[in-house]
Write a protein that holds these residues in place. Structure first.
Motif, PDB file in Angstrom:
ATOM      1  N   LEU A 276       0.733  -1.007   0.033  1.00 13.08           N
ATOM      2  CA  LEU A 276      -0.240  -0.722   0.305  1.00 13.08           C
ATOM      3  C   LEU A 276       0.732   1.645   0.565  1.00 13.08           C
ATOM      4  O   LEU A 276       2.045   1.350   0.248  1.00 13.08           O
ATOM      5  N   PHE A 277       0.210   2.454  -0.730  1.00 17.99           N
ATOM      6  CA  PHE A 277       0.884   3.912  -0.598  1.00 17.99           C
ATOM      7  C   PHE A 277       1.298   4.454   0.886  1.00 17.99           C
ATOM      8  O   PHE A 277       0.293   4.424   1.410  1.00 17.99           O
ATOM      9  N   HIS A 278       3.053   4.085   1.010  1.00 20.66           N
ATOM     10  CA  HIS A 278       2.963   4.858   2.145  1.00 20.66           C
ATOM     11  C   HIS A 278       2.626   6.887   2.754  1.00 20.66           C
ATOM     12  O   HIS A 278       1.819   7.515   3.613  1.00 20.66           O
ATOM     13  N   SER A 279       3.616   7.363   2.107  1.00 14.40           N
ATOM     14  CA  SER A 279       3.429   8.816   1.479  1.00 14.40           C
ATOM     15  C   SER A 279       4.771   8.897   0.864  1.00 14.40           C
ATOM     16  O   SER A 279       5.113   7.796  -0.299  1.00 14.40           O
ATOM     17  N   SER A 280       4.500  10.406   0.600  1.00 14.56           N
ATOM     18  CA  SER A 280       5.827  10.527  -0.332  1.00 14.56           C
ATOM     19  C   SER A 280       6.957  11.019   0.090  1.00 14.56           C
ATOM     20  O   SER A 280       7.082  10.735   1.354  1.00 14.56           O
ATOM     21  N   ALA A 281       7.943  10.131  -0.972  1.00 15.12           N
ATOM     22  CA  ALA A 281       9.546  10.348  -0.489  1.00 15.12           C
ATOM     23  C   ALA A 281      10.196  11.116  -1.486  1.00 15.12           C
ATOM     24  O   ALA A 281      11.103  11.068  -1.989  1.00 15.12           O
ATOM     25  N   GLY A 282       9.145  12.469  -1.654  1.00 14.51           N
ATOM     26  CA  GLY A 282       9.700  13.223  -2.341  1.00 14.51           C
ATOM     27  C   GLY A 282      10.241  13.622  -3.550  1.00 14.51           C
ATOM     28  O   GLY A 282       8.300  13.116  -4.447  1.00 14.51           O
ATOM     29  N   GLU A 283      10.025  13.814  -4.600  1.00 15.39           N
ATOM     30  CA  GLU A 283      10.057  14.606  -5.929  1.00 15.39           C
ATOM     31  C   GLU A 283      10.062  12.952  -6.370  1.00 15.39           C
ATOM     32  O   GLU A 283      11.017  12.983  -7.052  1.00 15.39           O
ATOM     33  N   ASN A 284       9.099  13.460  -7.177  1.00 13.29           N
ATOM     34  CA  ASN A 284       8.266  11.926  -8.103  1.00 13.29           C
ATOM     35  C   ASN A 284       8.322  10.404  -7.500  1.00 13.29           C
ATOM     36  O   ASN A 284       8.918   9.411  -7.989  1.00 13.29           O
ATOM     37  N   GLN A 285       8.856  10.354  -6.012  1.00 10.41           N
ATOM     38  CA  GLN A 285       9.276   9.558  -5.421  1.00 10.41           C
ATOM     39  C   GLN A 285       8.670   9.034  -4.198  1.00 10.41           C
ATOM     40  O   GLN A 285       7.593  10.486  -3.574  1.00 10.41           O
ATOM     41  N   GLU A 286       7.550   7.560  -3.885  1.00 11.64           N
ATOM     42  CA  GLU A 286       6.617   7.300  -2.869  1.00 11.64           C
ATOM     43  C   GLU A 286       6.751   6.710  -2.301  1.00 11.64           C
ATOM     44  O   GLU A 286       8.052   5.437  -2.242  1.00 11.64           O
ATOM     45  N   TYR A 287       6.808   6.703  -1.200  1.00  4.03           N
ATOM     46  CA  TYR A 287       7.651   5.321   0.412  1.00  4.03           C
ATOM     47  C   TYR A 287       5.740   4.536  -0.599  1.00  4.03           C
ATOM     48  O   TYR A 287       4.765   5.054  -0.005  1.00  4.03           O
ATOM     49  N   TRP A 288       6.354   2.957   0.348  1.00  3.92           N
ATOM     50  CA  TRP A 288       5.303   2.552   0.493  1.00  3.92           C
ATOM     51  C   TRP A 288       5.389   0.787   1.409  1.00  3.92           C
ATOM     52  O   TRP A 288       6.331   0.555   1.279  1.00  3.92           O
ATOM     53  N   TYR A 289       4.525   0.126   1.576  1.00  3.08           N
ATOM     54  CA  TYR A 289       4.473  -0.594   2.655  1.00  3.08           C
ATOM     55  C   TYR A 289       4.026  -1.174   3.305  1.00  3.08           C
ATOM     56  O   TYR A 289       2.190  -1.135   2.846  1.00  3.08           O
ATOM     57  N   VAL A 290       3.774  -2.236   3.592  1.00  2.89           N
ATOM     58  CA  VAL A 290       2.637  -3.852   4.154  1.00  2.89           C
ATOM     59  C   VAL A 290       3.252  -4.148   4.607  1.00  2.89           C
ATOM     60  O   VAL A 290       4.418  -4.602   5.862  1.00  2.89           O
ATOM     61  N   GLN A 291       2.497  -4.831   5.900  1.00  3.63           N
ATOM     62  CA  GLN A 291       2.414  -5.085   6.965  1.00  3.63           C
ATOM     63  C   GLN A 291       1.409  -6.617   7.065  1.00  3.63           C
ATOM     64  O   GLN A 291       0.426  -6.513   7.514  1.00  3.63           O
ATOM     65  N   ALA A 292       2.282  -7.675   7.852  1.00  5.32           N
ATOM     66  CA  ALA A 292       1.382  -8.562   7.718  1.00  5.32           C
ATOM     67  C   ALA A 292       1.400  -9.668   9.160  1.00  5.32           C
ATOM     68  O   ALA A 292       2.426  -9.731   9.360  1.00  5.32           O
ATOM     69  N   HIS A 293       0.054  -9.837   9.258  1.00  5.07           N
ATOM     70  CA  HIS A 293       0.481 -11.204  10.853  1.00  5.07           C
ATOM     71  C   HIS A 293      -0.125 -12.673  10.384  1.00  5.07           C
ATOM     72  O   HIS A 293      -1.099 -12.707   9.926  1.00  5.07           O
ATOM     73  N   PHE A 294       0.689 -13.608  10.787  1.00  3.63           N
ATOM     74  CA  PHE A 294       0.415 -14.954  11.110  1.00  3.63           C
ATOM     75  C   PHE A 294       0.232 -15.211  11.904  1.00  3.63           C
ATOM     76  O   PHE A 294       1.573 -15.168  13.119  1.00  3.63           O
ATOM     77  N   LYS A 295      -0.607 -15.947  12.832  1.00  6.26           N
ATOM     78  CA  LYS A 295      -1.131 -16.907  13.456  1.00  6.26           C
ATOM     79  C   LYS A 295      -0.648 -18.030  13.775  1.00  6.26           C
ATOM     80  O   LYS A 295      -1.267 -19.189  13.448  1.00  6.26           O
ATOM     81  N   ARG A 296       0.168 -18.823  14.855  1.00  3.36           N
ATOM     82  CA  ARG A 296       0.647 -20.263  14.203  1.00  3.36           C
ATOM     83  C   ARG A 296      -1.422 -20.883  15.351  1.00  3.36           C
ATOM     84  O   ARG A 296      -1.431 -21.062  16.136  1.00  3.36           O
ATOM     85  N   THR A 297      -1.213 -22.408  14.533  1.00  5.09           N
ATOM     86  CA  THR A 297      -1.990 -22.954  15.095  1.00  5.09           C
ATOM     87  C   THR A 297      -2.067 -24.409  14.264  1.00  5.09           C
ATOM     88  O   THR A 297      -0.599 -24.709  14.107  1.00  5.09           O
ATOM     89  N   ILE A 298      -3.058 -25.233  14.668  1.00  7.88           N
ATOM     90  CA  ILE A 298      -2.396 -26.882  15.003  1.00  7.88           C
ATOM     91  C   ILE A 298      -2.620 -26.863  13.231  1.00  7.88           C
ATOM     92  O   ILE A 298      -1.349 -27.879  13.310  1.00  7.88           O
ATOM     93  N   LYS A 299      -3.417 -26.289  12.408  1.00  5.94           N
ATOM     94  CA  LYS A 299      -3.116 -26.625  11.165  1.00  5.94           C
ATOM     95  C   LYS A 299      -2.473 -26.438  10.191  1.00  5.94           C
ATOM     96  O   LYS A 299      -2.230 -25.930   9.210  1.00  5.94           O
TER      97      LYS A 299
END
Length: 506
Positions: free
Chosen positions: A61-84
């Motif tokens: 996903l878009f995060h913020s502007s990083a200056g002239e014609n540049q952008e920061y993009w970021y993603v975070q994902a979480h995973f929980k351990r289960t038996i399956k």
């Protein structure tokens, strides 16, 4: 990875952290990168696989502007351990960027990247000190700003500091960060280690910013012998609340083909750009023997087609096109503190097109303060512009006091940029052309700052007659400006283009 792809997309860091609580173990993956803003419609994805070898796609996903014609993009994902479902563990990954029919990769020159389970932050640049996990803006009501800094342990012993200001460095403060072997991860609501598998130590700090519109900061790692900075490549890190967003448009008094569709397009644009205040001219409703027809008022119709209608104030000045009450309007996301309307022309005759009325509204803008806005449609120079502008100026100056943060004269002034009428406004030494400031700063300097005697030459191809003029005593500054309602966005909805500008405190 080709050199062209390297120019278009670059991973900055990946984080692979386990959070542990009494009930479960959770793995959190985070990816941060810069991309070149090649086009509006784009998709960025992490292509990755865990220890099970199954390749997956994770949208970034878009995060913020990083200056002239540049952008920061970021993603975070979480995973929980289960038996399956075991945790991903060690991962392999690359980044794909698709835009304008092109595809670019950052895949470690064809070898893909890897991140070991619970290894912490891995810097994929040569930066010795890096501000990570920073937010792109304030959350509502937020007073404490977390700062996380990754430092290469090979730098030796030292201390991390945050240098910050809420008034564009007129005053500044310095806050120490802390290194801990364990820290509380707010995202996972569990304890997490401060791992150093990749020679990285994590430091945490908090900025107590209070209620401010804008926060600017940089971080430093200071040892006995040197100071190493991360100041976002000279731009510093900036968190800001949303600016004040103003849109102006002459509606052409119900003279458009496909008029109903175009009114809907205007409402769509207001919603898309998240305008706060809209100033409209040539607002029309059927004449109806001078009684008008409010249900068919064009500003009212636009307002009712917004997902959440704005506050509205409108008034008419004269008979337009022999069949309409024609006037001006202000639509505002914020309630009117004060509203007024008055003729600025010599004529008050409803049957004369030289009768010109202006409406004003006063608004209390969150974290900015009181702002006075005028929606005006003045006559051509030969038909009374000078008298009308002088009356408008006197009115606006009378209403401007130490409590007012900005006075904005908005609308159709019927004076071409660089003309003698425009010269009159410039020579008043009270107002400045905000679109020119936002889009042609060098020309703006020549017109308003150094009074270059040849400034008219720089505006020879500027045919605007619609403006936002801001009082020089105002405490706001324009931060962006663009033309709307062209063949490049919502289509032409009038015989005028619209102008969209954003403002924030100086």
């Amino acid at each position: 990875m080709s050199d062209e792809s390297m120019d278009k997309i670059k991973l900055i860091y990946v984080s692979n952290v386990f959070g542990r609580s009494k009930k479960t173990v959770q793995q959190t993956l985070a990816f941060f990168m810069t991309i070149e803003n090649v086009g509006y419609d784009k998709a960025v994805e992490i292509i990755w696989a865990g220890e099970d070898g199954v390749w997956q796609t994770l949208p970034v996903l878009f995060h913020s502007s990083a200056g002239e014609n540049q952008e920061y993009w970021y993603v975070q994902a979480h995973f929980k351990r289960t038996i399956k479902r075991p945790l991903p563990g060690n991962i392999e990954f690359a980044v794909r960027y698709r835009v304008a029919g092109q595809e670019f990769w950052d895949n470690n020159h064809g070898f893909n990247y890897s991140s070991q389970a619970d290894s912490g932050v891995q810097l994929l640049t040569d930066a010795p000190v890096l501000n990570i996990e920073f937010a792109g803006g304030f959350q509502e009501g937020q007073k404490f700003i977390p700062v996380t800094v990754a430092v290469r342990q090979s730098l030796g012993q030292g201390q991390v500091y945050i240098h910050w200001s809420t008034d564009r460095w007129k005053h500044s403060q310095k806050t120490a960060c802390h290194f801990k072997s364990m820290f509380w991860d707010k995202t996972t609501q569990s304890n997490a280690r401060n791992p150093n598998q990749y020679d990285i130590a994590i430091w945490k700090g908090w900025i107590r910013a209070g209620q401010c519109f804008r926060l600017e900061y940089a971080v430093s790692f200071e040892t006995e012998h040197q100071i190493i900075w991360d100041n976002n490549h000279g731009r510093n890190y900036v968190l800001s609340h949303d600016p004040l967003k103003i849109l102006i448009l002459n509606l052409h008094c119900y003279q458009e083909d496909n008029q109903d569709y175009k009114l809907s397009q205007i409402a769509r644009a207001i919603d898309d750009v998240k305008a706060d205040i809209v100033c409209l001219q040539e607002v029309a409703e059927p004449w109806n023997d001078g009684m008008g027809d409010w249900e068919n008022n064009s500003a009212k119709i636009i307002n009712e087609r917004l997902p959440e209608p704005f506050h509205i104030y409108t008034d008419w000045a004269h008979l337009g096109f022999d069949k309409y009450r024609e006037g001006v309007a202000i639509l505002s996301r914020f309630p009117f503190i004060k509203q007024d309307a008055r003729y600025v022309s010599d004529s008050h005759d409803a049957y004369s097109i030289h009768s010109r009325k202006v409406v004003m509204g006063q608004f209390n803008i969150p974290l900015i303060g009181l702002v006075n806005v005028y929606s005006a449609h003045l006559s051509w120079l030969e038909d009374g512009f000078e008298t009308q502008f002088n009356r408008l100026n006197d009115w606006a100056q009378h209403n401007h006091n130490s409590r007012i943060k900005a006075t904005l004269l908005c609308g159709d002034f019927n004076i071409v940029a660089g003309s003698s009428g425009y010269d009159l406004v410039v020579n008043s030494n009270a107002y400045e052309d905000q679109y020119l400031e936002a889009t042609a700063h060098g020309v703006f300097e020549k017109v308003f700052r150094v009074n270059d005697p040849y400034w008219h030459d720089y505006m020879a191809d500027d045919y605007r007659i619609d403006y936002i003029f801001m009082n020089k005593a105002s405490e706001l500054k324009v931060t962006s400006g663009r033309t709307v309602f062209t063949d490049k966005d919502y289509g032409f909805v009038s015989d005028h283009c619209g102008y969209y500008m954003t403002f924030e405190p100086k």
